[in-house]
Design a protein around this motif. Structure first.
Motif, PDB file in Angstrom:
ATOM      1  N   VAL A 158      10.312  87.945  88.777  1.00 43.07           N
ATOM      2  CA  VAL A 158      10.888  86.950  89.689  1.00 43.07           C
ATOM      3  C   VAL A 158       9.764  86.120  90.306  1.00 43.07           C
ATOM      4  CG1 VAL A 158      12.490  86.575  91.605  1.00 43.07           C
ATOM      5  CG2 VAL A 158      12.622  88.712  90.325  1.00 43.07           C
ATOM      6  N   ARG A 159       9.992  84.802  90.331  1.00 41.73           N
ATOM      7  CA  ARG A 159       9.067  83.907  91.020  1.00 41.73           C
ATOM      8  C   ARG A 159       9.543  83.781  92.468  1.00 41.73           C
ATOM      9  NH1 ARG A 159       8.292  77.356  90.205  1.00 41.73           N
ATOM     10  NH2 ARG A 159       9.773  77.232  91.889  1.00 41.73           N
ATOM     11  N   ALA A 160       8.625  83.881  93.432  1.00 40.24           N
ATOM     12  CA  ALA A 160       9.018  83.802  94.844  1.00 40.24           C
ATOM     13  C   ALA A 160       8.316  82.623  95.516  1.00 40.24           C
ATOM     14  CB  ALA A 160       8.662  85.102  95.545  1.00 40.24           C
TER      15      ALA A 160
ATOM     16  N   THR B 298       9.060  72.563 101.563  1.00 32.59           N
ATOM     17  CA  THR B 298       7.962  72.608 100.609  1.00 32.59           C
ATOM     18  C   THR B 298       8.486  72.811  99.197  1.00 32.59           C
ATOM     19  OG1 THR B 298       5.757  73.500 100.164  1.00 32.59           O
ATOM     20  CG2 THR B 298       7.435  75.097 100.760  1.00 32.59           C
ATOM     21  N   TYR B 299       7.599  72.691  98.206  1.00 28.95           N
ATOM     22  CA  TYR B 299       7.990  72.817  96.809  1.00 28.95           C
ATOM     23  C   TYR B 299       8.679  74.161  96.554  1.00 28.95           C
ATOM     24  CZ  TYR B 299       7.998  74.064  92.014  1.00 28.95           C
ATOM     25  OH  TYR B 299       8.449  74.512  90.802  1.00 28.95           O
ATOM     26  N   GLY B 300       9.768  74.106  95.813  1.00 22.28           N
ATOM     27  CA  GLY B 300      10.423  75.341  95.351  1.00 22.28           C
ATOM     28  C   GLY B 300      11.365  75.945  96.366  1.00 22.28           C
TER      29      GLY B 300
ATOM     30  N   HIS C 263       4.196  83.254  91.236  1.00 23.95           N
ATOM     31  CA  HIS C 263       4.184  82.237  92.296  1.00 23.95           C
ATOM     32  C   HIS C 263       3.604  80.934  91.745  1.00 23.95           C
ATOM     33  CE1 HIS C 263       4.155  80.639  96.341  1.00 23.95           C
ATOM     34  NE2 HIS C 263       2.880  80.316  96.229  1.00 23.95           N
ATOM     35  N   ASP C 264       4.152  79.815  92.224  1.00 27.60           N
ATOM     36  CA  ASP C 264       3.712  78.489  91.774  1.00 27.60           C
ATOM     37  C   ASP C 264       3.131  77.723  92.963  1.00 27.60           C
ATOM     38  OD1 ASP C 264       3.414  76.001  90.618  1.00 27.60           O
ATOM     39  OD2 ASP C 264       5.460  75.866  89.841  1.00 27.60           O
ATOM     40  N   ALA C 265       1.839  77.403  92.909  1.00 27.50           N
ATOM     41  CA  ALA C 265       1.216  76.628  94.002  1.00 27.50           C
ATOM     42  C   ALA C 265       1.390  75.126  93.762  1.00 27.50           C
ATOM     43  CB  ALA C 265      -0.251  76.988  94.128  1.00 27.50           C
ATOM     44  N   HIS C 266       1.932  74.760  92.626  1.00 31.85           N
ATOM     45  CA  HIS C 266       2.314  73.382  92.298  1.00 31.85           C
ATOM     46  C   HIS C 266       1.217  72.349  92.566  1.00 31.85           C
ATOM     47  CE1 HIS C 266       5.521  70.421  91.275  1.00 31.85           C
ATOM     48  NE2 HIS C 266       5.962  71.455  90.601  1.00 31.85           N
ATOM     49  N   HIS C 267       0.040  72.625  92.032  1.00 27.64           N
ATOM     50  CA  HIS C 267      -1.069  71.644  91.967  1.00 27.64           C
ATOM     51  C   HIS C 267      -1.656  71.240  93.323  1.00 27.64           C
ATOM     52  CE1 HIS C 267       0.969  70.749  88.064  1.00 27.64           C
ATOM     53  NE2 HIS C 267       2.055  70.616  88.783  1.00 27.64           N
TER      54      HIS C 267
ATOM     55  N   LEU D 188      -0.416  83.484  89.028  1.00 32.00           N
ATOM     56  CA  LEU D 188      -0.469  82.408  90.019  1.00 32.00           C
ATOM     57  C   LEU D 188      -0.516  81.119  89.197  1.00 32.00           C
ATOM     58  CD1 LEU D 188      -0.952  81.127  92.835  1.00 32.00           C
ATOM     59  CD2 LEU D 188      -3.392  81.628  92.537  1.00 32.00           C
ATOM     60  N   GLU D 189       0.499  80.256  89.403  1.00 38.16           N
ATOM     61  CA  GLU D 189       0.644  79.078  88.546  1.00 38.16           C
ATOM     62  C   GLU D 189       0.145  77.806  89.220  1.00 38.16           C
ATOM     63  OE1 GLU D 189       4.764  78.335  87.581  1.00 38.16           O
ATOM     64  OE2 GLU D 189       4.289  76.309  86.920  1.00 38.16           O
ATOM     65  N   ASP D 190      -0.418  76.908  88.410  1.00 40.46           N
ATOM     66  CA  ASP D 190      -0.785  75.564  88.851  1.00 40.46           C
ATOM     67  C   ASP D 190      -1.448  75.555  90.231  1.00 40.46           C
ATOM     68  OD1 ASP D 190       0.066  74.414  86.530  1.00 40.46           O
ATOM     69  OD2 ASP D 190       1.960  73.657  87.330  1.00 40.46           O
ATOM     70  N   ALA D 191      -2.449  76.425  90.387  1.00 41.35           N
ATOM     71  CA  ALA D 191      -3.122  76.499  91.683  1.00 41.35           C
ATOM     72  C   ALA D 191      -3.804  75.166  92.006  1.00 41.35           C
ATOM     73  CB  ALA D 191      -4.139  77.628  91.663  1.00 41.35           C
TER      74      ALA D 191
ATOM     75  N   GLY E  44      -0.242  74.451  82.838  1.00 41.26           N
ATOM     76  CA  GLY E  44       0.016  73.664  81.637  1.00 41.26           C
ATOM     77  C   GLY E  44       1.409  73.112  81.435  1.00 41.26           C
ATOM     78  N   GLU E  45       2.293  73.181  82.455  1.00 38.96           N
ATOM     79  CA  GLU E  45       3.641  72.650  82.210  1.00 38.96           C
ATOM     80  C   GLU E  45       3.611  71.138  81.982  1.00 38.96           C
ATOM     81  OE1 GLU E  45       5.646  73.998  85.801  1.00 38.96           O
ATOM     82  OE2 GLU E  45       5.478  72.014  86.692  1.00 38.96           O
ATOM     83  N   ILE E  46       2.556  70.453  82.458  1.00 37.93           N
ATOM     84  CA  ILE E  46       2.507  69.006  82.211  1.00 37.93           C
ATOM     85  C   ILE E  46       1.529  68.629  81.087  1.00 37.93           C
ATOM     86  CG2 ILE E  46       3.192  68.509  84.608  1.00 37.93           C
ATOM     87  CD1 ILE E  46       0.390  67.373  85.065  1.00 37.93           C
TER      88      ILE E  46
ATOM     89  N   LEU F 225      -0.473  80.037  79.111  1.00 35.73           N
ATOM     90  CA  LEU F 225      -0.355  78.592  78.896  1.00 35.73           C
ATOM     91  C   LEU F 225       1.123  78.200  79.023  1.00 35.73           C
ATOM     92  CD1 LEU F 225      -1.925  76.029  78.116  1.00 35.73           C
ATOM     93  CD2 LEU F 225      -1.382  76.541  75.731  1.00 35.73           C
ATOM     94  N   ARG F 226       1.407  77.230  79.918  1.00 36.91           N
ATOM     95  CA  ARG F 226       2.783  76.900  80.287  1.00 36.91           C
ATOM     96  C   ARG F 226       3.423  75.812  79.420  1.00 36.91           C
ATOM     97  NH1 ARG F 226       6.292  78.351  83.014  1.00 36.91           N
ATOM     98  NH2 ARG F 226       6.462  76.846  84.719  1.00 36.91           N
ATOM     99  N   MET F 227       2.694  75.283  78.441  1.00 36.44           N
ATOM    100  CA  MET F 227       3.268  74.202  77.616  1.00 36.44           C
ATOM    101  C   MET F 227       4.561  74.680  76.961  1.00 36.44           C
ATOM    102  SD  MET F 227      -0.069  72.714  75.702  1.00 36.44           S
ATOM    103  CE  MET F 227       0.743  71.416  74.790  1.00 36.44           C
TER     104      MET F 227
HETATM  105 MG    MG Z   1       5.447  74.928  87.821  1.00 35.94          MG
END
Ligand code: MG
Ligand code: KDG
Length: 400
Positions: A146-148, A158-160, A207-211, A233-236, A259-261, A280-282
């Motif tokens: 689970v992503r929190a 905030t994001y998410g 968790h996603d820090a969304h850039h 930890l994603e997109d820190a 890498g989602e973008i 890698l999130r592609m």
């Molecule tokens: Mg993301």
């Protein structure tokens, strides 16, 4: 078999989607997704005005040659509009191949490497107690991961984090968002401490820090999160500067995903070869289709990097279907993101994939197993949309 025609459909059953349908002279058709959130019509035009005229008369089984023709042959390479459009063609052609050979797509990609695809759901809350409760709902449904994401004291949103829970729009444009890295950095470790206290060590937490952070801030967050052993930890940080990840990596053992973008392997070349990331999130739509993604996964495998395909609701069920066939077949699969689509979306895109016993399964239909109900889709016309924007407390534009 020859490609006879192709059409692009834009619809909005809860949110916008752009779908490509390729028709052959033998009556078999294939579907591809090319939804690019907030820039939908640019991709539709790239396909209709530039790519479709080049496809007519070609053999749909020649996925490699057609991919090279659209990528190399354009001279102008890369970019999300181009690569999403090429991805839709590639997805549709693999769908045609599967249907023509009467076999699920995964059999053409190496066959099943596992019995099911581990996915993670999205839990969010206005504060830590609410987020902790929301995570529990996913655990009860059988999710293994689970992503929190939690609201941050002192920031209006905030994001998410949404008022909606199980079904929500990840990129809902409202008033401009306000951001403060210092407040966030104090809050995030407390969230994961509370989650481990309540649910123990077994569930995978993401968790996603969304850039939004700088490399040194990301390093600090990764360090602070170590006792709670996140799955990732994603997109820190934003990842244009791949070297920036060296700094994060030096300081923390928290696994990193990004890498989602990204739209080609060149966005991740250094990240992979220097082993600066773990996942890698592609995914299929953004990375140019199944043809390049298979190669990127094989390249990443040599450097111990696993896959973690993006699966937010702005990627249509066609991308989800195609990604699940990819996920179940590649040997270095890590995890798949799974945000459930709204009911209207699922009705417009009937699909063979299903969630059972904690795993997502691609189903056994020939091709990728996702359909498009054109009549129903016509009842949901396109609605102009933009992604949110973000400013720091003093008004400076920042990354959303
Ligand atoms: Mg993301
Ligand atoms: O369109 C943007 C969304 O796909 C993105 O914000 C979602 O970051 C996201 C995620 O990890 O799902």
């Amino acid at each position: 078999m020859k490609i006879k025609d192709a059409k692009v459909f834009v619809c909005s059953p809860g949110r916008n989607f752009v779908t490509l349908k390729i028709y052959t002279d033998e009556g078999i058709y294939g579907l591809g997704d090319c939804t690019l959130n907030g820039r939908e019509l640019a991709v539709a035009s790239y396909l209709t005005d530039h790519l479709i005229p080049c496809l007519i008369g070609r053999d749909p089984f020649q996925t490699e040659d057609i991919w090279q023709y659209l990528y190399r042959g354009a001279y102008w390479r890369k970019g999300p509009v181009t690569m999403s459009a090429i991805a839709a063609v590639d997805m549709a052609l693999w769908d045609i191949k599967g249907k023509a050979l009467n076999t699920p797509l995964y059999n053409l990609l190496g066959g099943k490497s596992r019995t099911g695809v581990m996915v993670y759901g999205h839990a969010n809350g206005r504060d830590i107690p609410e987020t902790v409760d929301e995570v529990g709902k996913f655990i009860e449904m059988g999710y293994l991961a689970v992503r929190a994401q939690s609201g941050v004291p002192g920031l209006p949103g905030t994001y998410g984090v949404s008022k909606d829970k199980m079904f929500y729009e990840p990129a809902e444009r409202g008033p401009e968002n306000v951001w403060c890295s210092e407040k966030y950095l104090l809050q995030a470790p407390k969230l994961f401490e509370a989650l481990r206290l309540r649910y123990g060590d077994d569930v995978h937490l993401l968790h996603d820090a969304h850039h939004r952070l700088t490399p040194i801030q990301a390093a600090r967050l990764g360090k602070d999160l170590e006792p709670f052993h996140l799955f990732w930890l994603e997109d820190a940080v934003t990842a244009e500067l791949q070297e920036g990840f060296r700094l994060i990596r030096q300081h923390t053992t928290t696994p990193l995903a990004v890498g989602e973008i990204f739209d080609t392997v060149w966005d991740a070349n250094l990240l992979i070869t220097e082993q600066l990331i773990d996942y890698l999130r592609m995914t299929v739509v953004r990375g140019g289709g199944i043809t390049p993604l298979k190669k990127i996964a094989a390249f990443a495998e040599m450097y111990h990097v696993q896959t973690g395909c993006h699966g937010a609701t702005d990627l249509s069920p066609v991308t989800m279907g195609a990604a699940l066939h990819f996920d179940i077949s590649v040997s270095n699969f890590g995890i798949q993101e799974y945000m459930r689509h709204a009911k209207e979306t699922d009705e417009v895109f009937p699909h063979a994939y299903f969630f059972k016993d904690s795993y997502l399964h691609p189903g056994e239909k020939p091709g990728h197993g996702v359909e498009y109900d054109e009549k129903l889709a016509a009842k949901f016309p396109y609605e102009r949309a933009y992604l949110p924007v973000n400013r720091k407390l003093d008004g400076t534009m920042w990354n959303w």
